[in-house]
Design a protein around this motif. Sequence first.
Motif, short mmCIF file in Angstrom:
data_model
loop_
_atom_site.label_atom_id
_atom_site.label_comp_id
_atom_site.label_asym_id
_atom_site.label_seq_id
_atom_site.Cartn_x
_atom_site.Cartn_y
_atom_site.Cartn_z
N TYR A 16 0.85 -1.18 0.00
CA TYR A 16 0.00 0.00 0.00
C TYR A 16 0.89 1.24 0.00
O TYR A 16 2.12 1.14 0.16
N THR A 37 -3.82 4.15 -0.16
CA THR A 37 -4.35 3.36 -1.27
C THR A 37 -3.65 2.03 -1.30
O THR A 37 -2.48 1.92 -0.94
N GLU A 38 -4.39 1.02 -1.75
CA GLU A 38 -3.81 -0.30 -1.98
C GLU A 38 -3.58 -0.53 -3.47
O GLU A 38 -3.15 -1.60 -3.88
N ARG A 39 -3.87 0.50 -4.27
CA ARG A 39 -3.59 0.46 -5.70
C ARG A 39 -2.26 1.17 -5.91
O ARG A 39 -2.20 2.38 -6.03
N VAL A 92 -6.11 8.56 -6.85
CA VAL A 92 -5.54 7.24 -6.62
C VAL A 92 -5.80 6.77 -5.19
O VAL A 92 -5.88 5.58 -4.91
N TYR A 93 -5.97 7.71 -4.31
CA TYR A 93 -6.09 7.40 -2.88
C TYR A 93 -7.56 7.19 -2.51
O TYR A 93 -8.39 8.06 -2.72
N ASP A 94 -7.83 6.04 -1.93
CA ASP A 94 -9.20 5.65 -1.63
C ASP A 94 -9.61 5.95 -0.20
O ASP A 94 -10.81 5.94 0.12
N TYR A 95 -8.66 6.17 0.64
CA TYR A 95 -8.95 6.38 2.06
C TYR A 95 -8.29 7.68 2.52
O TYR A 95 -7.12 7.93 2.20
N TRP A 96 -9.04 8.46 3.28
CA TRP A 96 -8.56 9.77 3.72
C TRP A 96 -8.80 9.95 5.20
O TRP A 96 -9.86 9.56 5.72
#
Length: 127
Positions: A32, A99-101, A113-117
């Motif tokens: 991540y 992100t895990e991408r 790109v970032y899914d979590y904030w």
Amino acid sequence: EVQLQASGGGVVQAGGSLRLSCAASGFGADEYAIGWFRQAPGREREWVSNIMSEDDSTYYADSVKGRFTMSSDKAKNTVYLQMNSLKPEDTAVYYCAATERVAHGIFMRAVGVYDYWGQGTLVTVSS
């Protein structure tokens, strides 16, 4: 579910230092990335730096390179942003994101790109 908790903001005079912390948990993937972004009033959110879990490699925006250092303490599930030689133009709300991408390069600079904030933490640098 990935959760992020940012802290460490405050008011500092120009030339001073602050250290931001981001407690991160809940990753399901082995790899991540965690990034720091900032948003000044009236401006778009911009990438500041990011760190890759695979090898702790770090990347910085030109505007902070040489002044900011990002690091990771995996035992504490926390990443840090050490900010030195602060300038008034560094004033902003700072956010950590994850992100895990993952990929290397400029791909990791994009907000999308970032899914979590995490919630933001305000940094104010007075002149």
